[in-house]
Write an enzyme that holds these catalytic residues in place. Structure first.
Site, PDB file in Angstrom:
ATOM      1  N   LYS A   1      52.399  17.757 -29.323  1.00 39.05           N
ATOM      2  CA  LYS A   1      51.944  17.803 -30.728  1.00 39.05           C
ATOM      3  C   LYS A   1      50.497  18.290 -30.791  1.00 39.05           C
ATOM      4  CE  LYS A   1      50.486  13.889 -32.770  1.00 39.05           C
ATOM      5  NZ  LYS A   1      49.142  13.937 -33.366  1.00 39.05           N
ATOM      6  N   ASN A   2      49.645  17.737 -29.934  1.00 32.04           N
ATOM      7  CA  ASN A   2      48.215  18.040 -30.057  1.00 32.04           C
ATOM      8  C   ASN A   2      47.814  19.380 -29.451  1.00 32.04           C
ATOM      9  OD1 ASN A   2      48.037  15.675 -31.443  1.00 32.04           O
ATOM     10  ND2 ASN A   2      47.151  14.494 -29.759  1.00 32.04           N
TER      11      ASN A   2
ATOM     12  N   ARG B   1      44.947  14.644 -41.827  1.00 27.66           N
ATOM     13  CA  ARG B   1      43.518  14.940 -41.699  1.00 27.66           C
ATOM     14  C   ARG B   1      43.261  15.919 -40.559  1.00 27.66           C
ATOM     15  NH1 ARG B   1      41.152  13.617 -37.783  1.00 27.66           N
ATOM     16  NH2 ARG B   1      39.074  13.910 -38.683  1.00 27.66           N
TER      17      ARG B   1
ATOM     18  N   ARG C   1      36.851   8.754 -38.493  1.00 27.06           N
ATOM     19  CA  ARG C   1      37.101  10.146 -38.066  1.00 27.06           C
ATOM     20  C   ARG C   1      36.064  11.124 -38.640  1.00 27.06           C
ATOM     21  NH1 ARG C   1      42.534  10.116 -36.333  1.00 27.06           N
ATOM     22  NH2 ARG C   1      41.979  11.875 -35.018  1.00 27.06           N
ATOM     23  N   PRO C   2      34.768  10.931 -38.386  1.00 25.01           N
ATOM     24  CA  PRO C   2      33.762  11.867 -38.890  1.00 25.01           C
ATOM     25  C   PRO C   2      33.951  13.269 -38.304  1.00 25.01           C
ATOM     26  CG  PRO C   2      32.800  10.406 -37.266  1.00 25.01           C
ATOM     27  CD  PRO C   2      34.190   9.891 -37.513  1.00 25.01           C
ATOM     28  N   ILE C   3      33.363  14.269 -38.970  1.00 24.03           N
ATOM     29  CA  ILE C   3      33.446  15.651 -38.442  1.00 24.03           C
ATOM     30  C   ILE C   3      32.051  16.243 -38.280  1.00 24.03           C
ATOM     31  CG2 ILE C   3      35.776  16.124 -39.335  1.00 24.03           C
ATOM     32  CD1 ILE C   3      34.361  17.659 -41.649  1.00 24.03           C
ATOM     33  N   ASP C   4      31.049  15.382 -38.122  1.00 24.97           N
ATOM     34  CA  ASP C   4      29.661  15.863 -37.984  1.00 24.97           C
ATOM     35  C   ASP C   4      29.492  16.824 -36.813  1.00 24.97           C
ATOM     36  OD1 ASP C   4      30.246  13.360 -36.614  1.00 24.97           O
ATOM     37  OD2 ASP C   4      28.222  13.481 -35.839  1.00 24.97           O
ATOM     38  N   LEU C   5      30.197  16.585 -35.714  1.00 27.42           N
ATOM     39  CA  LEU C   5      30.056  17.465 -34.532  1.00 27.42           C
ATOM     40  C   LEU C   5      30.680  18.837 -34.804  1.00 27.42           C
ATOM     41  CD1 LEU C   5      30.909  14.886 -31.706  1.00 27.42           C
ATOM     42  CD2 LEU C   5      28.645  15.561 -32.559  1.00 27.42           C
TER      43      LEU C   5
ATOM     44  N   ASP D   1      45.246   7.481 -26.717  1.00 27.54           N
ATOM     45  CA  ASP D   1      46.549   7.531 -27.393  1.00 27.54           C
ATOM     46  C   ASP D   1      47.609   6.676 -26.706  1.00 27.54           C
ATOM     47  OD1 ASP D   1      46.326  11.038 -28.424  1.00 27.54           O
ATOM     48  OD2 ASP D   1      45.391   9.204 -29.150  1.00 27.54           O
TER      49      ASP D   1
ATOM     50  N   ILE E   1      37.110   4.839 -27.744  1.00 28.75           N
ATOM     51  CA  ILE E   1      37.137   6.098 -28.504  1.00 28.75           C
ATOM     52  C   ILE E   1      37.214   5.869 -30.009  1.00 28.75           C
ATOM     53  CG2 ILE E   1      38.316   8.317 -28.802  1.00 28.75           C
ATOM     54  CD1 ILE E   1      37.081   7.989 -26.013  1.00 28.75           C
TER      55      ILE E   1
ATOM     56  N   ARG F   1      55.655  10.929 -36.823  1.00 26.25           N
ATOM     57  CA  ARG F   1      54.565  11.926 -36.776  1.00 26.25           C
ATOM     58  C   ARG F   1      54.420  12.502 -35.369  1.00 26.25           C
ATOM     59  NH1 ARG F   1      49.038  10.073 -38.260  1.00 26.25           N
ATOM     60  NH2 ARG F   1      48.759  12.230 -37.594  1.00 26.25           N
TER      61      ARG F   1
HETATM   62  C1  EPZ Z   1      42.343  14.339 -31.069  1.00 21.39           C
HETATM   63  O1  EPZ Z   1      41.744  13.781 -32.233  1.00 21.39           O
HETATM   64  C2  EPZ Z   1      43.809  13.950 -31.121  1.00 21.39           C
HETATM   65  N1  EPZ Z   1      44.433  14.512 -32.317  1.00 21.39           N
HETATM   66  C3  EPZ Z   1      43.940  12.427 -31.143  1.00 21.39           C
HETATM   67  O2  EPZ Z   1      45.338  12.123 -31.094  1.00 21.39           O
HETATM   68  C4  EPZ Z   1      43.283  11.864 -29.881  1.00 21.39           C
HETATM   69  O3  EPZ Z   1      43.331  10.455 -29.934  1.00 21.39           O
HETATM   70  C5  EPZ Z   1      41.819  12.333 -29.825  1.00 21.39           C
HETATM   71  O4  EPZ Z   1      41.766  13.782 -29.877  1.00 21.39           O
HETATM   72  C6  EPZ Z   1      41.116  11.870 -28.557  1.00 21.39           C
HETATM   73  O5  EPZ Z   1      41.806  12.353 -27.448  1.00 21.39           O
HETATM   74  C7  EPZ Z   1      44.798  15.820 -32.315  1.00 21.39           C
HETATM   75  O6  EPZ Z   1      44.586  16.541 -31.348  1.00 21.39           O
HETATM   76  C8  EPZ Z   1      45.478  16.328 -33.552  1.00 21.39           C
HETATM   77  P1  EPZ Z   1      37.899  13.508 -31.146  1.00 21.39           P
HETATM   78  P2  EPZ Z   1      40.223  14.210 -32.625  1.00 21.39           P
HETATM   79  O7  EPZ Z   1      37.216  14.454 -32.033  1.00 21.39           O
HETATM   80  O8  EPZ Z   1      40.012  15.626 -32.328  1.00 21.39           O
HETATM   81  C9  EPZ Z   1      34.290  10.858 -32.730  1.00 21.39           C
HETATM   82  C10 EPZ Z   1      47.331  11.063 -31.741  1.00 21.39           C
HETATM   83  O9  EPZ Z   1      47.696   9.876 -31.737  1.00 21.39           O
HETATM   84  N2  EPZ Z   1      33.866  12.072 -33.438  1.00 21.39           N
HETATM   85  O10 EPZ Z   1      37.920  13.742 -29.678  1.00 21.39           O
HETATM   86  O11 EPZ Z   1      39.958  13.739 -34.010  1.00 21.39           O
HETATM   87  C11 EPZ Z   1      35.546  10.241 -33.362  1.00 21.39           C
HETATM   88  O12 EPZ Z   1      35.187   9.392 -34.438  1.00 21.39           O
HETATM   89  C12 EPZ Z   1      45.938  11.431 -32.211  1.00 21.39           C
HETATM   90  O13 EPZ Z   1      48.056  12.038 -31.360  1.00 21.39           O
HETATM   91  C13 EPZ Z   1      32.633  12.070 -34.100  1.00 21.39           C
HETATM   92  O14 EPZ Z   1      31.902  11.079 -34.099  1.00 21.39           O
HETATM   93  O15 EPZ Z   1      39.401  13.295 -31.606  1.00 21.39           O
HETATM   94  C14 EPZ Z   1      36.146   9.479 -32.221  1.00 21.39           C
HETATM   95  O16 EPZ Z   1      35.479   8.239 -32.121  1.00 21.39           O
HETATM   96  C15 EPZ Z   1      45.133  10.215 -32.657  1.00 21.39           C
HETATM   97  N3  EPZ Z   1      32.249  13.194 -34.755  1.00 21.39           N
HETATM   98  C16 EPZ Z   1      35.795  10.328 -30.996  1.00 21.39           C
HETATM   99  O17 EPZ Z   1      34.726  11.195 -31.407  1.00 21.39           O
HETATM  100  C17 EPZ Z   1      33.030  14.318 -34.769  1.00 21.39           C
HETATM  101  O18 EPZ Z   1      32.609  15.331 -35.380  1.00 21.39           O
HETATM  102  C18 EPZ Z   1      36.938  11.173 -30.479  1.00 21.39           C
HETATM  103  O19 EPZ Z   1      37.308  12.046 -31.479  1.00 21.39           O
HETATM  104  C19 EPZ Z   1      34.274  14.299 -34.105  1.00 21.39           C
HETATM  105  C20 EPZ Z   1      34.666  13.163 -33.443  1.00 21.39           C
END
Ligand code: EPZ
Length: 417
Positions: A22-23, A92, A121-125, A305, A327, A397
């Site tokens: 999926k991812n 999202r 789930r912030p997107i600041d990065l 996950d 995480i 999902r």
């Molecule tokens: C991806 O989410 C996966 N989703 C998630 O799978 C997975 O748990 C996650 O990576 C970690 O491996 C998809 O690929 C669609 P991150 P993503 O950005 O990209 C923080 C599932 O069950 N963060 O690596 O959103 C965030 O809050 C899903 O299949 C910021 O602070 O994960 C989190 O604490 C759930 N600012 C950490 O980083 C940002 O701009 C990891 O998030 C982005 C992230």
């Protein structure tokens, strides 16, 4: 709202062909809007998240045809650079389209993705990296407005190896003139899969799978055929189902090299894992033993996950297991449901201490999110008697017809609408 009814009295034994990841398929479908021609993606799982991604593609003006495990995308007539709130709220992770839309149109208007059941789930990065590529971003009225008039390659250091931020940066930079370097990039296999797909389309990216990715922007990308890698989280979930029900499970088309940290924990519980080519075979422990401390980390560490599915399995172990969720800040919502089934779990902040009881009792429980829902399925296989799981749409999902997969291996499981 459908529910699953599981009777824990049967072993799960048999062969499972693992679904596509999926991812990996979500960012790759986003990448298809960048090519001039048609893209044909094979081994796409039938999941509600994939259906929602197809909706986003159609909303952008792409022609999308799905037959069996194949999705064909023709972005020739793409016309819109927006993702409306109702689509973004449905899923999202559609935010992964942002980088691709900017690369395609030089602008984007997308609704803020907001949080979900497991965290803010912030997107600041994501936004910080896009700004370094020359994208002007304003946020107002719940929307993100992006304009990229003079895009340029940049050296970007991610404060955290965010999967989504790495993917968005790759998608935005692959057609941006100059060289972009992503330092402290996420190293997940899904990142490498995105690099492989983009390079097949004609991009020039290297380093994915490591912590530094180098992207040399190109002018055009082409339509290609591609087959998605197997889903490592689904693979480990089904191995855990075998372990929970004391059955031997054979995964076909699996990729053991993506599963090291997870196989390590399953073996630590006393299960035996054999790898033969693209088969991964679990022979269950006679008696499951607690695993000590498990900490979720970015890849290649133990994946967040699989934390809840393996915690469910740990309730069936003799001895103590400690899970530290590093995480996401709200990824223990399955615990109250496991406790209803007789689990002994104490939470202290990001730490959950599981005192293995060996046996759970079937109960009515509620899935609160995708992987927590899968955890309840595993608990149902451990439990004596019937377990009824509500809100199965969360599980749908990420797991393609989970009841058919388990029933094909002898599990007593039914879906009730
Ligand atoms: C991806 O989410 C996966 N989703 C998630 O799978 C997975 O748990 C996650 O990576 C970690 O491996 C998809 O690929 C669609 P991150 P993503 O950005 O990209 C923080 C599932 O069950 N963060 O690596 O959103 C965030 O809050 C899903 O299949 C910021 O602070 O994960 C989190 O604490 C759930 N600012 C950490 O980083 C940002 O701009 C990891 O998030 C982005 C992230």
């Amino acid at each position: 709202m459908s529910k699953l009814i599981i009777d824990g009295n049967k072993k799960m034994e048999g062969e499972i062909e693992v679904q596509g990841a999926k991812n990996a398929v979500l960012p790759i479908l986003a990448a298809t809007i960048l090519s001039e021609g048609k893209n044909v993606i094979h081994n796409c799982p039938r999941l509600s998240d994939v259906d929602k991604t197809i909706e986003v593609l159609k909303n952008l003006g792409c022609k999308v045809v799905r037959y069996k495990d194949c999705i064909e995308v023709d972005a020739h007539d793409i016309s819109s650079y927006t993702i409306p709130e109702e689509l973004m709220r449905q899923m999202r992770s559609s935010i992964v389209f942002l980088g691709a839309i900017i690369a395609k149109f030089g602008k984007a208007e997308v609704s803020m993705p907001g949080g979900c059941e497991i965290g803010v789930r912030p997107i600041d990065l994501h936004l910080k990296a896009l700004r370094q590529l020359g994208v002007e971003i304003t946020e107002s009225h719940g929307y993100i407005h992006c304009v990229s008039e003079n895009p340029q390659g940049a050296k970007i250091h991610l404060d955290f190896p965010s999967v989504g931020a790495t993917e968005n940066t790759m998608l935005a930079a692959c057609m941006t003139e100059g060289t972009t370097i992503i330092e402290n990039a996420a190293r997940e296999p899904e990142i490498e899969e995105l690099q492989n797909f983009l390079n097949r389309m004609g991009a020039r990216i290297s380093g994915a799978g490591g912590d530094t990715i180098v992207i040399d922007g190109v002018r055009k990308l082409y339509g290609v055929e591609y087959s998605i890698m197997p889903d490592r989280i689904v693979s480990a979930t089904y191995l855990a189902c075998g372990a929970a029900s004391k059955g031997t499970v054979v995964l076909k088309k699996a990729k053991a090299s993506h599963m090291g940290a997870m196989i390590n924990v399953l073996e630590g519980m006393g299960n035996k894992i054999y790898v033969e080519g693209d088969k991964v075979i679990l022979t269950p422990a006679k008696k499951l033993t607690g695993v000590g401390t498990v900490k979720t980390m970015p890849y290649p560490g133990f994946p967040t996950d699989i934390q809840s599915p393996f915690m469910a399995l740990a309730t069936g172990c003799e001895g103590t297991s400690i899970f530290v969720e590093n995480i996401f800040e709200n990824r223990f919502r399955h615990i109250e449901e496991l406790v209803r089934m007789g689990a002994d779990i104490k939470i202290d902040g990001r730490v959950a201490v599981v005192i293995g009881t060996g046996k759970l009792t079937g109960a009515k429980v509620v899935a609160k999110e995708l992987r927590g829902g899968a955890a309840l399925v595993i608990a149902g296989l451990l439990a004596e008697g019937k377990t009824e799981i509500e809100n199965v749409h969360y599980i749908d999902r990420g797991y393609e017809s989970i009841e058919n997969v388990l029933a094909s291996c002898g599990v007593d499981i039914k879906r009730r609408e």
